[in-house]
Design a protein around this motif. Structure first.
Motif, PDB file in Angstrom:
ATOM      1  N   ASP A   1      -3.683 -17.573   9.871  1.00  0.00           N
ATOM      2  CA  ASP A   1      -3.404 -17.895   8.550  1.00  0.00           C
ATOM      3  C   ASP A   1      -3.542 -16.683   7.439  1.00  0.00           C
ATOM      4  OD1 ASP A   1      -6.119 -18.127   8.499  1.00  0.00           O
ATOM      5  OD2 ASP A   1      -6.151 -19.554   6.936  1.00  0.00           O
ATOM      6  N   GLU A   2      -4.195 -15.472   8.092  1.00  0.00           N
ATOM      7  CA  GLU A   2      -4.273 -14.457   7.371  1.00  0.00           C
ATOM      8  C   GLU A   2      -3.241 -13.638   7.092  1.00  0.00           C
ATOM      9  OE1 GLU A   2      -9.086 -13.596   7.152  1.00  0.00           O
ATOM     10  OE2 GLU A   2      -7.925 -12.787   8.718  1.00  0.00           O
ATOM     11  N   ARG A   3      -2.064 -13.707   7.900  1.00  0.00           N
ATOM     12  CA  ARG A   3      -0.862 -12.838   7.969  1.00  0.00           C
ATOM     13  C   ARG A   3      -1.213 -11.238   7.828  1.00  0.00           C
ATOM     14  NH1 ARG A   3       2.275 -15.309   3.044  1.00  0.00           N
ATOM     15  NH2 ARG A   3       2.628 -13.126   2.789  1.00  0.00           N
ATOM     16  N   MET A   4      -2.196 -10.734   8.719  1.00  0.00           N
ATOM     17  CA  MET A   4      -2.480  -9.534   8.746  1.00  0.00           C
ATOM     18  C   MET A   4      -1.237  -8.462   9.121  1.00  0.00           C
ATOM     19  SD  MET A   4      -5.768  -8.814   7.995  1.00  0.00           S
ATOM     20  CE  MET A   4      -6.147  -7.265   8.606  1.00  0.00           C
ATOM     21  N   ASP A   5      -0.585  -9.152  10.091  1.00  0.00           N
ATOM     22  CA  ASP A   5       0.533  -8.399  10.527  1.00  0.00           C
ATOM     23  C   ASP A   5       1.743  -7.775   9.542  1.00  0.00           C
ATOM     24  OD1 ASP A   5       1.369 -11.046  10.300  1.00  0.00           O
ATOM     25  OD2 ASP A   5       2.573 -10.919  12.300  1.00  0.00           O
ATOM     26  N   THR A   6       1.693  -8.587   8.435  1.00  0.00           N
ATOM     27  CA  THR A   6       2.687  -8.247   7.452  1.00  0.00           C
ATOM     28  C   THR A   6       2.027  -7.351   6.393  1.00  0.00           C
ATOM     29  OG1 THR A   6       2.389 -10.364   6.243  1.00  0.00           O
ATOM     30  CG2 THR A   6       4.081 -10.253   7.812  1.00  0.00           C
ATOM     31  N   LEU A   7       0.564  -7.231   6.421  1.00  0.00           N
ATOM     32  CA  LEU A   7      -0.053  -6.635   5.364  1.00  0.00           C
ATOM     33  C   LEU A   7       0.188  -5.027   5.627  1.00  0.00           C
ATOM     34  CD1 LEU A   7      -2.265  -7.463   2.977  1.00  0.00           C
ATOM     35  CD2 LEU A   7      -3.935  -7.082   4.709  1.00  0.00           C
ATOM     36  N   TYR A   8       0.081  -4.281   4.139  1.00  0.00           N
ATOM     37  CA  TYR A   8       0.046  -2.869   4.084  1.00  0.00           C
ATOM     38  C   TYR A   8      -0.660  -2.437   2.818  1.00  0.00           C
ATOM     39  CZ  TYR A   8       3.290  -2.627   0.135  1.00  0.00           C
ATOM     40  OH  TYR A   8       4.015  -2.836  -0.805  1.00  0.00           O
ATOM     41  N   ALA A   9      -1.232  -1.312   3.049  1.00  0.00           N
ATOM     42  CA  ALA A   9      -2.061  -0.682   1.807  1.00  0.00           C
ATOM     43  C   ALA A   9      -1.541   0.777   1.922  1.00  0.00           C
ATOM     44  CB  ALA A   9      -3.397  -0.661   2.117  1.00  0.00           C
ATOM     45  N   ILE A  10      -1.251   1.206   0.574  1.00  0.00           N
ATOM     46  CA  ILE A  10      -1.160   2.525   0.186  1.00  0.00           C
ATOM     47  C   ILE A  10      -2.245   3.329  -0.311  1.00  0.00           C
ATOM     48  CG2 ILE A  10       0.261   4.231  -1.122  1.00  0.00           C
ATOM     49  CD1 ILE A  10       2.065   2.911   0.633  1.00  0.00           C
ATOM     50  N   VAL A  11      -2.684   4.507   0.730  1.00  0.00           N
ATOM     51  CA  VAL A  11      -3.985   5.195   0.398  1.00  0.00           C
ATOM     52  C   VAL A  11      -3.595   6.446  -0.091  1.00  0.00           C
ATOM     53  CG1 VAL A  11      -6.319   5.813   1.318  1.00  0.00           C
ATOM     54  CG2 VAL A  11      -5.133   3.724   2.090  1.00  0.00           C
ATOM     55  N   GLY A  12      -4.530   7.010  -1.188  1.00  0.00           N
ATOM     56  CA  GLY A  12      -4.265   8.202  -1.840  1.00  0.00           C
ATOM     57  C   GLY A  12      -4.977   9.375  -1.122  1.00  0.00           C
ATOM     58  N   ARG A  13      -4.805  10.544  -1.641  1.00  0.00           N
ATOM     59  CA  ARG A  13      -5.583  11.689  -0.816  1.00  0.00           C
ATOM     60  C   ARG A  13      -7.133  11.685  -0.912  1.00  0.00           C
ATOM     61  NH1 ARG A  13      -1.974  16.278  -4.092  1.00  0.00           N
ATOM     62  NH2 ARG A  13       0.030  15.514  -3.212  1.00  0.00           N
ATOM     63  N   GLU A  14      -7.693  10.970  -1.793  1.00  0.00           N
ATOM     64  CA  GLU A  14      -9.100  10.877  -1.738  1.00  0.00           C
ATOM     65  C   GLU A  14      -9.678   9.526  -1.090  1.00  0.00           C
ATOM     66  OE1 GLU A  14      -8.591  11.769  -5.365  1.00  0.00           O
ATOM     67  OE2 GLU A  14      -8.382  13.930  -4.638  1.00  0.00           O
ATOM     68  N   ASP A  15      -8.804   8.831  -0.440  1.00  0.00           N
ATOM     69  CA  ASP A  15      -8.743   7.665   0.308  1.00  0.00           C
ATOM     70  C   ASP A  15      -9.177   6.523  -0.733  1.00  0.00           C
ATOM     71  OD1 ASP A  15      -8.610   7.971   2.840  1.00  0.00           O
ATOM     72  OD2 ASP A  15     -10.530   8.433   3.363  1.00  0.00           O
ATOM     73  N   GLU A  16      -8.391   6.723  -1.802  1.00  0.00           N
ATOM     74  CA  GLU A  16      -8.534   5.632  -2.899  1.00  0.00           C
ATOM     75  C   GLU A  16      -7.219   4.765  -2.507  1.00  0.00           C
ATOM     76  OE1 GLU A  16      -8.595   6.122  -7.793  1.00  0.00           O
ATOM     77  OE2 GLU A  16      -6.958   7.127  -6.829  1.00  0.00           O
ATOM     78  N   LEU A  17      -7.534   3.417  -2.790  1.00  0.00           N
ATOM     79  CA  LEU A  17      -6.671   2.496  -2.521  1.00  0.00           C
ATOM     80  C   LEU A  17      -5.726   2.385  -3.569  1.00  0.00           C
ATOM     81  CD1 LEU A  17      -5.677   0.311  -0.257  1.00  0.00           C
ATOM     82  CD2 LEU A  17      -7.363  -1.271  -1.647  1.00  0.00           C
ATOM     83  N   ILE A  18      -4.347   2.581  -3.491  1.00  0.00           N
ATOM     84  CA  ILE A  18      -3.615   2.682  -4.575  1.00  0.00           C
ATOM     85  C   ILE A  18      -2.673   1.224  -4.813  1.00  0.00           C
ATOM     86  CG2 ILE A  18      -1.422   3.645  -5.607  1.00  0.00           C
ATOM     87  CD1 ILE A  18      -2.193   6.167  -4.130  1.00  0.00           C
ATOM     88  N   THR A  19      -2.586   0.677  -3.674  1.00  0.00           N
ATOM     89  CA  THR A  19      -1.739  -0.779  -3.981  1.00  0.00           C
ATOM     90  C   THR A  19      -1.640  -1.372  -2.405  1.00  0.00           C
ATOM     91  OG1 THR A  19       0.101  -1.870  -4.844  1.00  0.00           O
ATOM     92  CG2 THR A  19       0.792   0.027  -3.405  1.00  0.00           C
ATOM     93  N   VAL A  20      -1.779  -2.595  -2.566  1.00  0.00           N
ATOM     94  CA  VAL A  20      -1.594  -3.427  -1.455  1.00  0.00           C
ATOM     95  C   VAL A  20      -0.558  -4.461  -1.432  1.00  0.00           C
ATOM     96  CG1 VAL A  20      -3.890  -3.503  -0.735  1.00  0.00           C
ATOM     97  CG2 VAL A  20      -3.396  -5.140  -2.210  1.00  0.00           C
ATOM     98  N   GLY A  21       0.085  -4.863  -0.307  1.00  0.00           N
ATOM     99  CA  GLY A  21       1.093  -5.813  -0.317  1.00  0.00           C
ATOM    100  C   GLY A  21       1.599  -6.436   0.984  1.00  0.00           C
ATOM    101  N   HIS A  22       2.489  -7.250   0.979  1.00  0.00           N
ATOM    102  CA  HIS A  22       2.994  -7.801   2.263  1.00  0.00           C
ATOM    103  C   HIS A  22       4.447  -7.301   2.468  1.00  0.00           C
ATOM    104  CE1 HIS A  22      -0.247 -10.850   2.745  1.00  0.00           C
ATOM    105  NE2 HIS A  22      -0.141 -11.132   1.685  1.00  0.00           N
TER     106      HIS A  22
END
Length: 107
Positions: free
Chosen positions: A79-100
């Motif tokens: 039920d975690e839906r990990m296969d649709t999950l994505y993240a955008i990571v910046g140059r210094e490994d900073e998490l910019i955004t997340v979504g499905h």
């Protein structure tokens, strides 16, 4: 309705709690709005595949075969839906955004 503030459903103020690293305010809000727990993001960043997303950022996602392996190993629930999950990571490994992802990513 107000956002949930339970500690397992909200991004921690300290980046080392789940091993995510620095998180922007935008990513923190989007994670809460889209019901993405920090533990899911930590698993995604650990096991996901990184692809260039432009302007020095990377898109981290979990392909279907990798998601099936995590399910078989018991590291995530169906039920975690990990296969649709994505993240955008910046140059210094900073998490910019997340979504499905709801559309196919063309290569």
């Amino acid at each position: 309705m107000a956002c949930m503030t339970h500690e397992t459903h909200s991004f921690p103020p300290h980046p080392d709690r789940h091993g995510i690293g620095p998180v922007t305010t935008h990513a923190r809000r989007r994670g809460q709005q889209r019901a993405i727990r920090p533990a899911m993001i930590a698993r995604l960043l650990e096991h996901g595949i990184r692809r260039p997303a432009g302007k020095g950022t990377e898109m981290v996602y979990l392909p279907r075969w990798c998601h099936e392996e995590l399910l078989a190993d018991g590291e995530c629930m169906p039920d975690e839906r990990m296969d649709t999950l994505y993240a955008i990571v910046g140059r210094e490994d900073e998490l910019i955004t997340v979504g499905h992802r709801y559309r196919r990513r063309w290569r």
